[in-house]
Write a protein that holds these residues in place. Sequence first.
Motif, mmCIF file in Angstrom:
data_model
loop_
_atom_site.group_PDB
_atom_site.id
_atom_site.type_symbol
_atom_site.label_atom_id
_atom_site.label_comp_id
_atom_site.label_asym_id
_atom_site.label_seq_id
_atom_site.Cartn_x
_atom_site.Cartn_y
_atom_site.Cartn_z
ATOM 1 N N VAL A 97 0.118 -8.105 5.108
ATOM 2 C CA VAL A 97 1.251 -7.874 6.000
ATOM 3 C C VAL A 97 2.520 -7.757 5.166
ATOM 4 O O VAL A 97 2.584 -8.213 4.028
ATOM 5 N N ARG A 98 3.549 -7.145 5.769
ATOM 6 C CA ARG A 98 4.786 -6.845 5.041
ATOM 7 C C ARG A 98 5.979 -7.457 5.779
ATOM 8 O O ARG A 98 6.614 -6.807 6.610
ATOM 9 N N PRO A 99 6.330 -8.680 5.461
ATOM 10 C CA PRO A 99 7.517 -9.258 6.090
ATOM 11 C C PRO A 99 8.799 -8.518 5.741
ATOM 12 O O PRO A 99 9.758 -8.498 6.511
ATOM 13 N N ASN A 100 8.823 -7.899 4.556
ATOM 14 C CA ASN A 100 9.977 -7.122 4.134
ATOM 15 C C ASN A 100 9.524 -6.138 3.062
ATOM 16 O O ASN A 100 8.355 -6.127 2.661
ATOM 17 N N ARG A 101 10.469 -5.331 2.582
ATOM 18 C CA ARG A 101 10.153 -4.252 1.649
ATOM 19 C C ARG A 101 9.453 -4.752 0.379
ATOM 20 O O ARG A 101 8.579 -4.068 -0.157
ATOM 21 N N ARG A 102 9.797 -5.901 -0.102
ATOM 22 C CA ARG A 102 9.293 -6.379 -1.391
ATOM 23 C C ARG A 102 8.079 -7.292 -1.266
ATOM 24 O O ARG A 102 7.539 -7.717 -2.274
ATOM 25 N N SER A 103 7.665 -7.600 -0.067
ATOM 26 C CA SER A 103 6.620 -8.604 0.115
ATOM 27 C C SER A 103 5.302 -7.997 0.578
ATOM 28 O O SER A 103 5.271 -7.115 1.445
ATOM 29 N N TRP A 104 4.234 -8.495 -0.025
ATOM 30 C CA TRP A 104 2.865 -8.180 0.389
ATOM 31 C C TRP A 104 2.168 -9.529 0.541
ATOM 32 O O TRP A 104 1.924 -10.220 -0.454
ATOM 33 N N VAL A 105 1.844 -9.914 1.748
ATOM 34 C CA VAL A 105 1.307 -11.242 2.018
ATOM 35 C C VAL A 105 -0.093 -11.120 2.608
ATOM 36 O O VAL A 105 -0.296 -10.401 3.596
ATOM 37 N N GLU A 106 -1.057 -11.826 2.004
ATOM 38 C CA GLU A 106 -2.423 -11.773 2.499
ATOM 39 C C GLU A 106 -2.525 -12.425 3.876
ATOM 40 O O GLU A 106 -1.910 -13.471 4.130
ATOM 41 N N ASP A 107 -3.294 -11.800 4.756
ATOM 42 C CA ASP A 107 -3.604 -12.393 6.060
ATOM 43 C C ASP A 107 -5.019 -11.982 6.442
ATOM 44 O O ASP A 107 -5.244 -10.921 7.017
ATOM 45 N N GLY A 108 -5.958 -12.829 6.060
ATOM 46 C CA GLY A 108 -7.364 -12.543 6.340
ATOM 47 C C GLY A 108 -7.912 -13.315 7.510
ATOM 48 O O GLY A 108 -9.137 -13.415 7.678
#
Length: 284
Positions: A97-108
């Motif tokens: 998921v992308r909370p903002n332009r610079r973030s890539w956060v795992e959500d499995g």
Amino acid sequence: MKQSQKNGAAVAGTISLGDLTVNRLGFGAMRLCGDSAWGKPRDRDHAYRVLQRAVELGVNFIDTADSYGPEANELLISQALYPYRSGLVIGTKGGLVRPNRRSWVEDGRPEHLRRAIEGSLQRLRLERIDLYQLHAPDPNVPFIASVETLADLRRLGKIRHIGLSNVTVAQLEAARAITPIVSVQNPYNLRNRTSEDVLAACERLGLAFLPWYPLGGKRGLKANKVKQVAARLGLTHAALSLAWLLARSPVMLPIPGTRSIDHLEDNVLAAALKLAPEDFNDLE
């Protein structure tokens, strides 16, 4: 140089994704979003033309993800290419998921993956996704739980084939104990070969290996070895790097991406390149 489909991506040969067969040079659509794979493209009509030109050149595998945009990339593909040409395979991914332009956060989490695939089906205007890939293992969720969720969605008919991305050999084996896996997408290029063991496992198991970041960025393209061999052969650095990947392994399915039609056509030229043993060895 204008190319027809006859001398385009098909010259690279084919590879299997389960019961599907695609040409062994695909297209990664991520860069058609805004900068950092965030937002819509600056010129939507031009992005449409890039996708349409890729298909004209014989590319019949396109890779995307719900996190590219987010969501904008999948919409762009359906807007440009629907109704899809027969034989065109679209692979997408969920689990970031992308909370903002610079973030890539795992959500499995299972509940997130179920929502994610419903969104991808809607945006891509599909009843079933040919290749759905877990984008990355989530350190906060048991890996097996994420894979079991995709296996359930496959049994429900929402997924045809399952792939993995950013995984280790151990994770690949764990997933295969739960459900059939047809592909792995890990970083791999001339400069970054940290997934060598995963590539070897894919070769042993007959799975497609999709190298992401296949050109290695500007640093990879400017590496001395690449510059020297490219100059000797009269090739662009990108075409040479892709030709090396295709020669590196029969299970390799490169998915270079670009916003430029000229660069796209140059990339597809790699399908027809055959490196001499000494040229291949000089890049090793």
